[in-house]
Design a protein around this motif. Sequence first.
Motif, PDB file in Angstrom:
ATOM      1  N   LYS A  96     -49.062 -70.453 -13.043  1.00  0.00           N
ATOM      2  CA  LYS A  96     -48.385 -71.230 -14.083  1.00  0.00           C
ATOM      3  C   LYS A  96     -46.976 -71.632 -13.673  1.00  0.00           C
ATOM      4  O   LYS A  96     -46.517 -72.739 -13.987  1.00  0.00           O
ATOM      5  CB  LYS A  96     -48.328 -70.425 -15.383  1.00  0.00           C
ATOM      6  N   GLN A  99     -47.163 -74.609 -11.541  1.00  0.00           N
ATOM      7  CA  GLN A  99     -47.615 -75.753 -12.322  1.00  0.00           C
ATOM      8  C   GLN A  99     -46.489 -76.295 -13.193  1.00  0.00           C
ATOM      9  O   GLN A  99     -46.345 -77.514 -13.357  1.00  0.00           O
ATOM     10  CB  GLN A  99     -48.809 -75.362 -13.198  1.00  0.00           C
ATOM     11  N   ASP A 100     -45.669 -75.401 -13.752  1.00  0.00           N
ATOM     12  CA  ASP A 100     -44.522 -75.851 -14.553  1.00  0.00           C
ATOM     13  C   ASP A 100     -43.564 -76.683 -13.702  1.00  0.00           C
ATOM     14  O   ASP A 100     -43.000 -77.681 -14.172  1.00  0.00           O
ATOM     15  CB  ASP A 100     -43.783 -74.652 -15.152  1.00  0.00           C
ATOM     16  N   ASN A 103     -45.048 -80.023 -13.214  1.00  0.00           N
ATOM     17  CA  ASN A 103     -44.930 -80.799 -14.459  1.00  0.00           C
ATOM     18  C   ASN A 103     -43.577 -81.497 -14.531  1.00  0.00           C
ATOM     19  O   ASN A 103     -43.479 -82.638 -14.992  1.00  0.00           O
ATOM     20  CB  ASN A 103     -45.119 -79.894 -15.673  1.00  0.00           C
ATOM     21  N   GLU A 106     -43.789 -84.413 -12.278  1.00  0.00           N
ATOM     22  CA  GLU A 106     -44.587 -85.461 -12.905  1.00  0.00           C
ATOM     23  C   GLU A 106     -43.771 -86.226 -13.936  1.00  0.00           C
ATOM     24  O   GLU A 106     -43.855 -87.459 -14.018  1.00  0.00           O
ATOM     25  CB  GLU A 106     -45.825 -84.848 -13.576  1.00  0.00           C
ATOM     26  N   GLN A 107     -42.964 -85.510 -14.713  1.00  0.00           N
ATOM     27  CA  GLN A 107     -42.160 -86.173 -15.726  1.00  0.00           C
ATOM     28  C   GLN A 107     -41.152 -87.122 -15.099  1.00  0.00           C
ATOM     29  O   GLN A 107     -40.931 -88.237 -15.602  1.00  0.00           O
ATOM     30  CB  GLN A 107     -41.430 -85.139 -16.593  1.00  0.00           C
ATOM     31  N   ARG A 138     -51.831 -83.332  -6.439  1.00  0.00           N
ATOM     32  CA  ARG A 138     -51.864 -83.298  -7.901  1.00  0.00           C
ATOM     33  C   ARG A 138     -50.834 -84.262  -8.483  1.00  0.00           C
ATOM     34  O   ARG A 138     -51.106 -84.947  -9.463  1.00  0.00           O
ATOM     35  CB  ARG A 138     -51.631 -81.870  -8.400  1.00  0.00           C
ATOM     36  N   ASN A 142     -52.244 -87.307 -10.691  1.00  0.00           N
ATOM     37  CA  ASN A 142     -51.938 -87.244 -12.120  1.00  0.00           C
ATOM     38  C   ASN A 142     -51.021 -88.376 -12.575  1.00  0.00           C
ATOM     39  O   ASN A 142     -51.080 -88.810 -13.722  1.00  0.00           O
ATOM     40  CB  ASN A 142     -51.296 -85.906 -12.471  1.00  0.00           C
ATOM     41  N   THR A 143     -50.151 -88.857 -11.688  1.00  0.00           N
ATOM     42  CA  THR A 143     -49.203 -89.908 -12.076  1.00  0.00           C
ATOM     43  C   THR A 143     -49.599 -91.274 -11.533  1.00  0.00           C
ATOM     44  O   THR A 143     -49.072 -92.292 -11.994  1.00  0.00           O
ATOM     45  CB  THR A 143     -47.799 -89.583 -11.550  1.00  0.00           C
TER      46      THR A 143
END
Length: 253
Positions: A96, A99-100, A103, A106-107, A138, A142-143
């Motif tokens: 996690k 992954q955070d 994230n 990704e933002q 990823r 994802n983006t």
Amino acid sequence: MSFYSVAKNFVVAPVVNTVFRPWVRGLHNIPSEGPAILASNHLSFSDSVFMPVKVPRQVHFMAKDDYWGKQGAYGWGMRKFFDLSGQIPMDRSGGKASQDSLNAGEQALRDGEVVGLYPEGTRSPDGRLYRGKLGIARLALNTQAPVIPIALIGTDKVQPIGKNIPRLGRVGMIVGEPMTFESYYGNAEDRFAQRAVADAIMYQIMRLSGQEYVDVYASDVKRQLEAEKAEAKAARKTLRHHSGRRIEDSSAD
């Protein structure tokens, strides 16, 4: 002007351009607007200085979170610098926490920013190019942001691992054509798709850099080297101990 722009244009770039005279090819491959992932080989600590100097847009590096954990005044200064320059802490422990971190990357991409990262996950221990981690795949899937492969040249000669002060020398950067992975966008969570994307990116970096490719993780090689170093150190200590005992026994005789 932002802290990043002031530090880059008025402090770092004048010094780097004068002292190291970096050359660059293919800079037009970096889009002037919109999200992009800069994926580079990683030979030296100074990679994160030389690359942004030549990239016209701000680069939000995904840097190992160790830099945010240092203590004392030096640690505080480092944290402030990384935060003010828009860098993103990357937890490499997996699960996690990692992954955070992704994230957050990704933002930044969804906000139209340029994110820079080193797919190998750590500096090359010997100048060769190693297997890419799946995090970059990823991010790309994802983006749907284009991936720009980059080869840094000669930075390991200017600042080898273990050296805090760079030596004089010229460095270079080769920017490859943008990569997109439309055929995999529907399988962003599939590890086989992620591996295919990561391998394709590493192939392009290898082609640009001319490095020998090794299909194992650089972090595993580093752990093996550290274990061998510790084993050799223990062997030398044991040898000195036995040599000392023999000298003592000989004196007693």
